[in-house]
Design a protein around this motif. Structure first.
Motif, PDB file in Angstrom:
ATOM      1  N   GLY A  76       0.791  -1.224   0.000  1.00  0.00           N
ATOM      2  CA  GLY A  76       0.000   0.000   0.000  1.00  0.00           C
ATOM      3  C   GLY A  76       0.818   1.265   0.000  1.00  0.00           C
ATOM      4  N   HIS A  77       2.144   1.154   0.082  1.00  0.00           N
ATOM      5  CA  HIS A  77       3.022   2.313   0.086  1.00  0.00           C
ATOM      6  C   HIS A  77       3.779   2.434  -1.235  1.00  0.00           C
ATOM      7  N   VAL A  78       4.018   3.678  -1.648  1.00  0.00           N
ATOM      8  CA  VAL A  78       4.956   3.959  -2.730  1.00  0.00           C
ATOM      9  C   VAL A  78       5.980   4.931  -2.162  1.00  0.00           C
ATOM     10  N   PHE A  79       7.250   4.518  -2.149  1.00  0.00           N
ATOM     11  CA  PHE A  79       8.313   5.310  -1.540  1.00  0.00           C
ATOM     12  C   PHE A  79       9.249   5.825  -2.622  1.00  0.00           C
ATOM     13  N   HIS A  80       9.538   7.142  -2.599  1.00  0.00           N
ATOM     14  CA  HIS A  80      10.457   7.756  -3.545  1.00  0.00           C
ATOM     15  C   HIS A  80      11.695   8.255  -2.805  1.00  0.00           C
TER      16      HIS A  80
END
Length: 310
Positions: A264-268
């Motif tokens: 559920g996370h998108v990390f940049h």
């Protein structure tokens, strides 16, 4: 007689509707109208937006952070490569009114003397790319209004915050986001942009056009390289004046980074010479240069929640 006519019309409409639905089903089955999904994994690349919107009844919570210079006169080990400083922080929420329309609200620190920024935005999917290339690109419209809540500087009329009324605090951004997914591993985006600031320092531009470009290249199942770049079209005379008299040299924002998808996370994790996060600041007011070591690392975290059912 009227009842018979009414019943005939109802049956005819029902039959016509059934035919339309059958045609839609057949077209969908054949792939003629199948839409391309997940052109990008997030609504943003690094600095710029993507064509993606939030699904209906979903809430996307975002935190973006920019640190200080990694190298150069203001970086290095003395500043722990920028980690001791923070140039900008943004906390935002985006909600899916429908699958095609997203409303957003955010609060950003601001990276210039214009700080305490409140942003409201709308994002609408105008066109969606189809699998059969009938529609070869996706087009999304984005618009935002930003209010600067910083205290007005009435003592210095040359200041960027020498506001005389509420309208001086307002700024606007309009973008047409044109994206294309070539395959499951590669997507690009082109973003014609218009920025309007109601109040600027002397000889700075109230109206500024720019064009952005970016891309995403997948390198593993859950990781991708992302990049974006903006080219502002400045009035050369005003730019020369600000560089010579105002001692402000402008550079084009460039960002590169790594995107990591974790459920559920998108990390940049990214690197950019832009100190600001909001379009109304990083497009017209980037004064840091990659060649001078004035780039910084930052991160963005996105987490989505489902608030209801369709």
């Amino acid at each position: 007689m009227k009842k018979k006519i009414f019943m005939a019309l109802m049956l005819s409409a029902t039959y016509g509707y059934g035919q339309v639905e059958l045609e839609k089903e057949l077209l969908s089955t054949s792939g003629a109208r199948e839409k391309v999904s997940a052109t990008f994994k997030s609504t943003r690349l690094i600095n710029g937006h993507t064509n993606e919107t939030i699904h209906k009844n979903e809430l996307d919570f975002k935190v973006d952070h920019r640190f200080g210079d990694i190298a150069g006169s203001n970086g290095g080990l003395r500043q722990f490569f920028g980690l001791d400083n923070s140039t900008d922080i943004r906390i935002g929420f985006e909600y899916g009114i429908s699958d095609r329309l997203t409303a957003g609200f955010a609060r950003a620190k601001g990276a210039t003397t214009v700080q305490q920024l409140y942003e409201g935005s709308l994002k609408f999917r105008l066109l969606e790319q189809t699998v059969n290339e009938h529609i070869p690109v996706a087009v999304t419209l984005f618009g935002s209004s930003t209010i600067a809540a910083v205290r007005a500087n009435r003592e210095d009329p040359s200041s960027a915050t020498a506001y005389e009324n509420f309208q001086d605090r307002l700024n606007y951004v309009a973008q047409m986001i044109i994206a294309r997914k070539f395959n499951s591993n590669f997507s690009i985006v082109i973003t014609p942009t218009y920025v309007h600031r109601n109040f600027t320092v002397f000889r700075d531009q109230n109206d500024l056009f720019a064009i952005g470009a970016g891309g995403r290249a997948k390198i593993s199942k859950r990781m991708a390289v992302v990049i974006d770049y903006f080219l502002p079209f400045r009035n050369q005379e005003d730019q020369t004046y600000l560089e010579q008299v105002g001692n402000r040299k402008f550079y084009n924002p460039l960002g590169v980074g790594l995107e990591i998808e974790t459920g559920g996370h998108v990390f940049h994790l990214n690197f950019t010479n832009a100190t600001a996060i909001q379009e109304v600041q990083f497009i017209p007011e980037t004064t840091s240069s990659w060649t001078k070591g004035q780039y910084r690392w930052g991160f963005g975290i996105s987490r989505r929640f489902t608030l209801g059912k369709d």
